[in-house]
Motif scaffolding. Structure first.
Motif, PDB file in Angstrom:
ATOM      1  N   GLU A 298      73.103 -16.316   4.568  1.00  0.00           N
ATOM      2  CA  GLU A 298      73.146 -17.736   4.212  1.00  0.00           C
ATOM      3  C   GLU A 298      72.465 -18.549   5.299  1.00  0.00           C
ATOM      4  O   GLU A 298      72.306 -18.089   6.434  1.00  0.00           O
ATOM      5  CB  GLU A 298      74.599 -18.199   4.050  1.00  0.00           C
ATOM      6  CG  GLU A 298      75.414 -17.934   5.304  1.00  0.00           C
ATOM      7  CD  GLU A 298      76.873 -18.322   5.135  1.00  0.00           C
ATOM      8  OE1 GLU A 298      77.267 -18.760   4.042  1.00  0.00           O
ATOM      9  OE2 GLU A 298      77.603 -18.198   6.119  1.00  0.00           O
ATOM     10  N   GLY A 299      72.091 -19.736   4.913  1.00  0.00           N
ATOM     11  CA  GLY A 299      71.466 -20.619   5.899  1.00  0.00           C
ATOM     12  C   GLY A 299      70.046 -20.944   5.497  1.00  0.00           C
ATOM     13  O   GLY A 299      69.767 -21.242   4.334  1.00  0.00           O
ATOM     14  N   ARG A 300      69.106 -20.864   6.466  1.00  0.00           N
ATOM     15  CA  ARG A 300      67.732 -21.242   6.154  1.00  0.00           C
ATOM     16  C   ARG A 300      66.717 -20.404   6.900  1.00  0.00           C
ATOM     17  O   ARG A 300      67.029 -19.773   7.908  1.00  0.00           O
ATOM     18  CB  ARG A 300      67.507 -22.724   6.451  1.00  0.00           C
ATOM     19  CG  ARG A 300      67.390 -23.069   7.928  1.00  0.00           C
ATOM     20  CD  ARG A 300      67.441 -24.569   8.118  1.00  0.00           C
ATOM     21  NE  ARG A 300      68.781 -25.047   7.846  1.00  0.00           N
ATOM     22  CZ  ARG A 300      69.788 -25.013   8.724  1.00  0.00           C
ATOM     23  NH1 ARG A 300      69.603 -24.507   9.929  1.00  0.00           N
ATOM     24  NH2 ARG A 300      70.971 -25.484   8.380  1.00  0.00           N
ATOM     25  N   ILE A 301      65.536 -20.464   6.335  1.00  0.00           N
ATOM     26  CA  ILE A 301      64.373 -19.829   6.989  1.00  0.00           C
ATOM     27  C   ILE A 301      63.313 -20.901   7.130  1.00  0.00           C
ATOM     28  O   ILE A 301      62.922 -21.527   6.135  1.00  0.00           O
ATOM     29  CB  ILE A 301      63.832 -18.660   6.158  1.00  0.00           C
ATOM     30  CG1 ILE A 301      64.925 -17.593   5.974  1.00  0.00           C
ATOM     31  CG2 ILE A 301      62.608 -18.051   6.824  1.00  0.00           C
ATOM     32  CD1 ILE A 301      64.618 -16.580   4.905  1.00  0.00           C
ATOM     33  N   VAL A 302      62.852 -21.105   8.363  1.00  0.00           N
ATOM     34  CA  VAL A 302      61.867 -22.166   8.608  1.00  0.00           C
ATOM     35  C   VAL A 302      60.619 -21.578   9.258  1.00  0.00           C
ATOM     36  O   VAL A 302      60.708 -20.839  10.238  1.00  0.00           O
ATOM     37  CB  VAL A 302      62.455 -23.254   9.532  1.00  0.00           C
ATOM     38  CG1 VAL A 302      61.431 -24.354   9.771  1.00  0.00           C
ATOM     39  CG2 VAL A 302      63.742 -23.823   8.931  1.00  0.00           C
ATOM     40  N   VAL A 303      59.490 -21.935   8.668  1.00  0.00           N
ATOM     41  CA  VAL A 303      58.213 -21.532   9.274  1.00  0.00           C
ATOM     42  C   VAL A 303      57.615 -22.732   9.972  1.00  0.00           C
ATOM     43  O   VAL A 303      57.490 -23.796   9.363  1.00  0.00           O
ATOM     44  CB  VAL A 303      57.222 -21.009   8.217  1.00  0.00           C
ATOM     45  CG1 VAL A 303      55.934 -20.551   8.880  1.00  0.00           C
ATOM     46  CG2 VAL A 303      57.849 -19.871   7.413  1.00  0.00           C
ATOM     47  N   SER A 304      57.245 -22.586  11.250  1.00  0.00           N
ATOM     48  CA  SER A 304      56.631 -23.694  11.981  1.00  0.00           C
ATOM     49  C   SER A 304      55.375 -23.222  12.698  1.00  0.00           C
ATOM     50  O   SER A 304      55.122 -22.022  12.797  1.00  0.00           O
ATOM     51  CB  SER A 304      57.628 -24.287  12.982  1.00  0.00           C
ATOM     52  OG  SER A 304      58.082 -23.273  13.861  1.00  0.00           O
ATOM     53  N   PHE A 305      54.612 -24.207  13.169  1.00  0.00           N
ATOM     54  CA  PHE A 305      53.313 -23.887  13.767  1.00  0.00           C
ATOM     55  C   PHE A 305      53.146 -24.560  15.114  1.00  0.00           C
ATOM     56  O   PHE A 305      53.749 -25.604  15.371  1.00  0.00           O
ATOM     57  CB  PHE A 305      52.170 -24.329  12.842  1.00  0.00           C
ATOM     58  CG  PHE A 305      52.343 -23.878  11.436  1.00  0.00           C
ATOM     59  CD1 PHE A 305      52.972 -24.712  10.507  1.00  0.00           C
ATOM     60  CD2 PHE A 305      51.916 -22.629  11.036  1.00  0.00           C
ATOM     61  CE1 PHE A 305      53.154 -24.285   9.203  1.00  0.00           C
ATOM     62  CE2 PHE A 305      52.095 -22.214   9.735  1.00  0.00           C
ATOM     63  CZ  PHE A 305      52.720 -23.038   8.798  1.00  0.00           C
ATOM     64  N   GLU A 306      52.295 -23.957  15.946  1.00  0.00           N
ATOM     65  CA  GLU A 306      52.009 -24.556  17.255  1.00  0.00           C
ATOM     66  C   GLU A 306      50.594 -24.159  17.666  1.00  0.00           C
ATOM     67  O   GLU A 306      50.190 -23.019  17.458  1.00  0.00           O
ATOM     68  CB  GLU A 306      53.020 -24.026  18.283  1.00  0.00           C
ATOM     69  CG  GLU A 306      52.958 -24.745  19.615  1.00  0.00           C
ATOM     70  CD  GLU A 306      53.889 -24.105  20.645  1.00  0.00           C
ATOM     71  OE1 GLU A 306      54.758 -23.291  20.252  1.00  0.00           O
ATOM     72  OE2 GLU A 306      53.722 -24.392  21.843  1.00  0.00           O
ATOM     73  N   LYS A 307      49.880 -25.117  18.219  1.00  0.00           N
ATOM     74  CA  LYS A 307      48.528 -24.773  18.704  1.00  0.00           C
ATOM     75  C   LYS A 307      48.593 -24.531  20.209  1.00  0.00           C
ATOM     76  O   LYS A 307      49.040 -25.380  20.967  1.00  0.00           O
ATOM     77  CB  LYS A 307      47.557 -25.914  18.390  1.00  0.00           C
ATOM     78  CG  LYS A 307      46.124 -25.622  18.841  1.00  0.00           C
ATOM     79  CD  LYS A 307      45.099 -26.356  17.978  1.00  0.00           C
ATOM     80  CE  LYS A 307      43.687 -25.919  18.269  1.00  0.00           C
ATOM     81  NZ  LYS A 307      43.086 -26.485  19.486  1.00  0.00           N
ATOM     82  N   ILE A 308      48.179 -23.342  20.604  1.00  0.00           N
ATOM     83  CA  ILE A 308      48.188 -23.007  22.036  1.00  0.00           C
ATOM     84  C   ILE A 308      46.790 -22.501  22.399  1.00  0.00           C
ATOM     85  O   ILE A 308      46.380 -21.423  21.960  1.00  0.00           O
ATOM     86  CB  ILE A 308      49.214 -21.890  22.336  1.00  0.00           C
ATOM     87  CG1 ILE A 308      50.620 -22.326  21.898  1.00  0.00           C
ATOM     88  CG2 ILE A 308      49.207 -21.531  23.812  1.00  0.00           C
ATOM     89  CD1 ILE A 308      51.643 -21.222  21.978  1.00  0.00           C
ATOM     90  N   ASP A 309      46.082 -23.278  23.198  1.00  0.00           N
ATOM     91  CA  ASP A 309      44.721 -22.869  23.617  1.00  0.00           C
ATOM     92  C   ASP A 309      43.829 -22.605  22.415  1.00  0.00           C
ATOM     93  O   ASP A 309      43.642 -23.446  21.575  1.00  0.00           O
ATOM     94  CB  ASP A 309      44.776 -21.607  24.469  1.00  0.00           C
ATOM     95  CG  ASP A 309      44.833 -21.941  25.943  1.00  0.00           C
ATOM     96  OD1 ASP A 309      45.120 -21.036  26.748  1.00  0.00           O
ATOM     97  OD2 ASP A 309      44.609 -23.115  26.273  1.00  0.00           O
ATOM     98  N   LYS A 310      43.322 -21.361  22.348  1.00  0.00           N
ATOM     99  CA  LYS A 310      42.406 -21.031  21.266  1.00  0.00           C
ATOM    100  C   LYS A 310      43.113 -20.312  20.122  1.00  0.00           C
ATOM    101  O   LYS A 310      42.476 -19.639  19.315  1.00  0.00           O
ATOM    102  CB  LYS A 310      41.283 -20.131  21.803  1.00  0.00           C
ATOM    103  CG  LYS A 310      40.414 -20.799  22.848  1.00  0.00           C
ATOM    104  CD  LYS A 310      38.971 -20.334  22.745  1.00  0.00           C
ATOM    105  CE  LYS A 310      38.115 -21.071  23.751  1.00  0.00           C
ATOM    106  NZ  LYS A 310      37.733 -20.218  24.874  1.00  0.00           N
TER     107      LYS A 310
END
Lengths: 125, 617
Positions: free
Chosen positions: B526-538
């Motif tokens: 139960e609960g959630r699944i979260v997809v997130s993004f981050e830009k690091i260098d190249k």
């Protein structure tokens, strides 16, 4: 209601494709070797509306059949969908350069989706 | 005995020379002494008696009997038994008086000695030979003439000539000298003999004995008897020599024993070494700096098909074998010159596939000098064949497995689509549906294996698409949302402010996303699944965070490995059960230039996975 020519040597797959197209209201012919396919295509009076061509068939390679179709002014405008199990990019490029109108990887499509795609091809025409 | 000659001859020579020289000097000195004494005596007599007996007139009118008588008496004073003849000369070189009467009045104008006397006015004596009047220096024989001037009133009037037989005067001298010489010579001989005997005993004998003993050592006889020691330098030498010999004897004895033992153990070591080398499946060669073959093993012969005795193989045999295909000589030389190893991964030779490794042998301790090189040759033909057959196997499997699977799935789906009305029985419908699902699963499993095979052999082709990662994520989530919804889990992604464009294979990125998100869905109650993004260098980093069961630390290390077996329970894999999901995701991501990892995970709380993709160029 279109005339569909299927060139496929595997008996299960051949039967399956035939059934799929039939169930979709097409008139289907199934040919299992390359030589026969060429003979059938030589019958200009009875041209199919679509050719589903397996790359690997006995006696003549699918490649040569494709070439012959596209080199023959009588039949070169028949849409050809090429079926293969190879994922090699070079093959797709090669087929397309030889004039294939559709390139399908068998394992990725079940019969239904092949028919869908083929219909699209026929409708565009 | 040579030493003796060397010792004796200087003594003899020196003695002889000394004797001769000394005698000579003694002779001359004595002679002169004698003569001088006599001479001085005579000179004095003349001087004393001249004035007494002689008058000036006598020298003019000498035939006068008075003059003659006075001359005679004068000479009487001077004469002695040694004098053979006396003569009185005038200053005009005329005989005034003589023992031999007839010569009186004789004029001798060329008398050299008289001339000398009257010129110098000094008395002298001179030795003469028998036959002539020439002066001669001899000890034995000849005459002695003495000339003494006669002065009257300070004026020279004439001369006295005394003629003596030298022998008479010199005789005693010469006898004495002769005797001295005889004594010296005989004593010399005696002394020499004595010295000889003494030296023989003291020096020669011990040295000779030492010499014999030393020679015996070279025949390995350490016990040759040496003469008794004496208490001098030679004795010291002898005694030291004996000590040395005893030591040498024991050393040699020990040495021989040592050598035997060492040789034996060396031979054993060698045998072990050769056995090990020969047990190596790789061919081995040791080559020195001149290009000569130092060492080989049996495998070398087997691989290169060398016949005959391995001890007879030479570097030119090897070169001949490789001629036209591989420059073994040149490569070895290059390796030695550049001091770096050379690896040849694959060489096709005589129907075999070989790999070669050439390494320099360097003396690191001393001089960093290259003393040769090693060559290892492996026969990888079987490996190669295996590789090829693996390739062929997979390509055949690809075609052969998939074809019937496609038929199964296709037919099952067609039945479900077109023939549902013909199959009233729900059970049958369910069975058909199960067949469809099972065949799909099988297709996926085969697909996984083929992916793994292709990825591991680096035959996977990645397309280079440019796309927005967030957009693809959205599409993917839409497709698999159904499963999440069924479990009442929230599945969403954080939309970034601007598009994050990456360069990768779109289909494969989707495959990775499906794998990771499906895993999360599967392992979250139960609960959630979260997809997130981050830009690091190249790179763009994608995070998949869930509130699932988490992964125990012991299992975490297994995650990205093939099959990830941790006992009977798979660490993290969706229902496929192959254990390949994460492994494939890893190979795919890395094949596209990124990296994948488990960021963190806590049992009971959840996990965070991440992967990176290169930013679009």
């Amino acid at each position: 209601m279109k005339k569909v020519l299927i060139v496929e040597d595997d008996k299960y797959l051949g039967k399956m494709y035939k059934r799929a197209f039939s169930l979709n209201g097409h008139d289907v012919e199934l040919i299992t070797d390359g030589e026969e396919a060429l003979r059938r295509l030589g019958d200009y009076g009875n041209k199919p509306d679509l050719v589903i061509l397996d790359i690997i068939v006995p006696k003549v390679s699918g490649l040569d059949i494709l070439r012959k179709i596209k080199d023959d002014s009588n039949i070169k405008d028949i849409p050809v969908a090429v079926l293969t199990n190879s994922l090699k990019k070079e093959n797709e490029e090669l087929m397309t350069s030889l004039g294939a109108d559709l390139f399908l990887i068998k394992i990725e499509h079940d019969a239904k989706s092949i028919v869908e795609k083929a219909n699209k091809l026929l409708n565009i025409k | 005995m040579k030493l003796w000659y060397k010792l004796i001859s200087p003594i003899i020579i020196v003695s002889a020379v000394v004797v001769i020289v000394v005698s000579f000097f003694i002779a001359s000195a004595l002679k002169n002494l004698f003569f001088k004494e006599d001479f001085e005596k005579m000179e004095e007599l003349v001087f004393e008696n001249a004035g007494h007996y002689l008058q000036k007139e006598y020298f003019i009118d000498y035939t006068n009997p008075e003059a003659q008588e006075q001359f005679s008496e004068f000479l009487e004073e001077i004469r002695d038994e040694d004098i053979a003849r006396t003569t009185i000369w005038s200053k005009n070189q005329v005989i005034l008086f003589s023992d031999l009467a007839p010569v009186i009045g004789f004029y001798s104008p060329d008398h050299r000695d008289l001339k000398r006397l009257f010129e110098t006015g000094e008395a002298f004596f001179i030795e003469k030979s028998e036959d002539t009047n020439k002066p001669v220096q001899t000890i034995v024989g000849g005459f002695l003439d003495t000339y003494i001037p006669i002065f009257l009133d300070g004026e020279i009037q004439g001369a006295v000539e005394l003629h003596m037989v030298k022998a008479v005067i010199t005789e005693p001298i010469e006898d004495a000298i002769r005797n001295i010489i005889y004594i010296l010579i005989s004593s010399g001989i005696v002394m020499t003999t004595l010295i000889l005997l003494i030296e023989r005993q003291i020096i020669i004998k011990p040295i000779h004995s030492l010499d014999k003993a030393a020679e015996a050592i070279s025949r390995e006889d350490f016990d040759y008897p040496i003469n008794k020691k004496s208490d001098d330098e030679i004795g010291d030498l002898v005694s030291h020599f004996q000590n040395m010999r005893v030591r040498l004897k024991s050393l040699v004895g020990n040495l021989e024993g040592e050598v035997q033992v060492r040789t034996r153990s060396l031979k054993e070591e060698q045998a072990k070494l050769m056995a090990s080398l020969n047990a190596l499946p790789r061919g081995l060669m040791l080559i020195d700096t001149s290009g000569n073959l130092l060492l080989t093993n049996l495998s070398l012969g087997r691989i290169l098909d060398l016949s005959g005795n391995p001890a007879d193989w030479t570097i030119s045999d090897i070169e001949k074998k490789f001629s036209g295909v591989f420059d073994i000589k040149g490569q070895c030389a290059r390796c030695q010159k550049e001091k770096t190893p050379i690896t040849i991964k694959e060489l096709f030779w005589a129907g075999k596939f070989l790999d070669l490794f050439i390494a320099p042998i360097i003396m690191i301790k001393d001089s960093n000098e290259v003393i040769g090189n090693l060559v290892l040759i492996g026969d990888i033909t079987e490996q190669k064949i295996l590789e090829r057959s693996k390739d062929e196997f997979f390509s055949i499997a690809s075609h052969e497995l998939r074809t019937p699977l496609t038929a199964i799935r296709g037919n099952a789906s067609m039945i479900m689509d077109f023939y549902k009305d013909k199959i009233a029985d729900k059970d049958v419908q369910e069975m058909i549906s199960d067949m469809f699902a099972a065949s799909e699963r099988l297709i996926r499993i085969v697909g996984d294996f083929l992916d793994v095979s292709r990825l591991e052999q680096r035959r996977m082709e990645f397309k280079k698409d440019n796309f927005d990662i967030a957009e693809i994520t959205g599409k993917t989530i839409k497709e698999i949302n159904g499963n999440a919804l069924a479990k009442k889990i929230e599945l969403r992604f954080d939309l970034p402010d601007k598009p994050l464009l990456v360069m990768a294979d779109k289909d494969r990125v989707k495959q990775v996303l499906v794998n990771l998100i499906s895993n999360s869905i599967n392992y979250t109650k139960e609960g959630r699944i979260v997809v997130s993004f981050e830009k690091i260098d190249k790179f763009v980093k994608v995070y998949i965070k869930d509130t699932g069961v988490g992964i125990p630390p012991t299992s975490q290390s297994l995650l990205f490995h093939k099959f990830q077996q941790a006992g009977d329970v798979l660490a993290r894999d969706v229902t496929q059960g192959t254990g390949l999901g994460l492994y494939i995701s890893k190979l795919l991501v890395e094949g596209m230039g990124g990296s994948i990892k488990l960021e963190e995970s806590t049992v009971g709380k959840g996990s965070v996975f991440s992967f990176t993709l290169p930013v679009q160029e």
